[in-house]
Design a protein around this motif. Structure first.
Motif, PDB file in Angstrom:
ATOM      1  N   CYS A  95       0.813  -1.221   0.082  1.00 29.73           N
ATOM      2  CA  CYS A  95       0.158  -0.009   0.057  1.00 29.73           C
ATOM      3  C   CYS A  95       0.868   1.069  -0.012  1.00 29.73           C
ATOM      4  O   CYS A  95       0.427   2.239  -0.727  1.00 29.73           O
ATOM      5  CB  CYS A  95      -1.053  -0.064   1.157  1.00 29.73           C
ATOM      6  N   ARG A  96       1.960   1.323   0.831  1.00 31.20           N
ATOM      7  CA  ARG A  96       2.818   2.386   0.786  1.00 31.20           C
ATOM      8  C   ARG A  96       3.470   2.780  -0.688  1.00 31.20           C
ATOM      9  O   ARG A  96       3.421   3.719  -1.176  1.00 31.20           O
ATOM     10  CB  ARG A  96       3.973   2.180   1.662  1.00 31.20           C
ATOM     11  N   HIS A  99       0.117   3.406  -3.133  1.00 29.98           N
ATOM     12  CA  HIS A  99      -0.763   4.362  -2.713  1.00 29.98           C
ATOM     13  C   HIS A  99      -2.040   3.869  -2.810  1.00 29.98           C
ATOM     14  O   HIS A  99      -3.204   4.456  -3.317  1.00 29.98           O
ATOM     15  CB  HIS A  99      -0.553   5.756  -3.476  1.00 29.98           C
ATOM     16  N   CYS A 114       0.606   3.083   9.263  1.00 26.06           N
ATOM     17  CA  CYS A 114      -0.084   3.679   8.087  1.00 26.06           C
ATOM     18  C   CYS A 114      -0.172   5.383   8.376  1.00 26.06           C
ATOM     19  O   CYS A 114      -0.217   5.876   7.095  1.00 26.06           O
ATOM     20  CB  CYS A 114      -1.579   3.029   8.253  1.00 26.06           C
ATOM     21  N   THR A 115      -0.376   5.799   9.380  1.00 31.44           N
ATOM     22  CA  THR A 115      -0.486   7.311   9.619  1.00 31.44           C
ATOM     23  C   THR A 115       1.004   7.829   9.182  1.00 31.44           C
ATOM     24  O   THR A 115       0.975   8.860   8.286  1.00 31.44           O
ATOM     25  CB  THR A 115      -0.613   7.844  11.041  1.00 31.44           C
ATOM     26  N   ASN A 117       3.101   6.792   7.135  1.00 29.72           N
ATOM     27  CA  ASN A 117       3.416   6.578   5.607  1.00 29.72           C
ATOM     28  C   ASN A 117       2.215   6.946   4.704  1.00 29.72           C
ATOM     29  O   ASN A 117       2.281   6.745   3.544  1.00 29.72           O
ATOM     30  CB  ASN A 117       3.712   5.021   5.290  1.00 29.72           C
ATOM     31  N   GLY A 118       1.034   7.853   5.212  1.00 35.31           N
ATOM     32  CA  GLY A 118      -0.086   8.301   4.439  1.00 35.31           C
ATOM     33  C   GLY A 118      -0.690   7.100   3.889  1.00 35.31           C
ATOM     34  O   GLY A 118      -1.448   7.374   2.752  1.00 35.31           O
ATOM     35  N   ILE A 119      -0.821   6.053   4.552  1.00 39.03           N
ATOM     36  CA  ILE A 119      -1.909   4.990   4.142  1.00 39.03           C
ATOM     37  C   ILE A 119      -3.262   4.967   4.427  1.00 39.03           C
ATOM     38  O   ILE A 119      -3.338   5.235   5.509  1.00 39.03           O
ATOM     39  CB  ILE A 119      -0.832   3.634   4.424  1.00 39.03           C
ATOM     40  N   THR A 120      -4.193   4.996   3.814  1.00 37.93           N
ATOM     41  CA  THR A 120      -5.578   5.138   4.346  1.00 37.93           C
ATOM     42  C   THR A 120      -5.882   3.794   4.661  1.00 37.93           C
ATOM     43  O   THR A 120      -5.456   2.671   4.170  1.00 37.93           O
ATOM     44  CB  THR A 120      -6.357   5.358   3.013  1.00 37.93           C
TER      45      THR A 120
END
Length: 170
Positions: A95-96, A99, A114-115, A117-120
């Motif tokens: 996911c990282r 995107h 996740c936070t 690395n900007g992962i929803t």
């Protein structure tokens, strides 16, 4: 043609929906997304014959990807494996790198990663919430889902889905 954003499912979300008997419903909750199951997650969730049959029957509607990290992602995957399982680690790196959205309920384990690395991140309860507000499931069906999953020895909070606060806007 633009490619759809993908939701990469970790084992716990799959197992929750299988235990509730509504695995194929996942596709209806976010039809605007493509769903993926990484090969390492597939191996984890299909250890039991009954789960394998149900997943295989629905998998033709999901994408399946062989997880093969390259370059710096190999190092990141190895680093994550020291703390997390194969499935969580693979999903987070995938996911990282791509995107994508991660479907997992292992909040204690992966939320900070996740936070950072900007992962929803979508949890089982987030999926239920969206199924409820999109009228794919009623409140009674959501309650029954939660009770069924808990009765089959999975952890899920007993909540009133109509009062649930989902932090993810999809």
């Amino acid at each position: 043609m633009a490619t759809k954003t993908k939701i990469v499912l970790d084992a716990d979300v799959i197992i929750h929906f299988v235990k509730a008997g509504v695995f194929s419903l996942l596709l209806d909750i976010f039809p605007e997304y493509e769903y993926l199951i990484l090969d390492v997650v597939y191996a984890e969730v299909t250890k039991h014959h009954s789960t394998k049959v149900q997943i295989d029957n629905t998998l033709k509607f999901f994408g399946s990807v062989k997880f093969v990290p390259k370059g710096a992602s190999i190092i990141e995957y190895a680093r994550l494996l020291r703390t997390f399982g194969k499935g969580e680690s693979a999903c987070m790196v995938y996911c990282r790198d791509n995107h994508n959205v991660l479907g997992s309920s292992n909040l204690r384990d992966i939320k900070d990663y996740c936070t950072a690395n900007g992962i929803t991140l979508l949890t089982t309860l987030d999926f239920l919430y969206y199924a409820y507000i999109r009228k794919k499931m009623t409140k009674v069906e959501c309650d029954a889902f939660i009770e069924e999953v808990i009765s089959k020895d999975s952890k899920l909070p007993r909540i009133d889905i109509s009062q649930y606060h989902c932090e993810v806007i999809v």
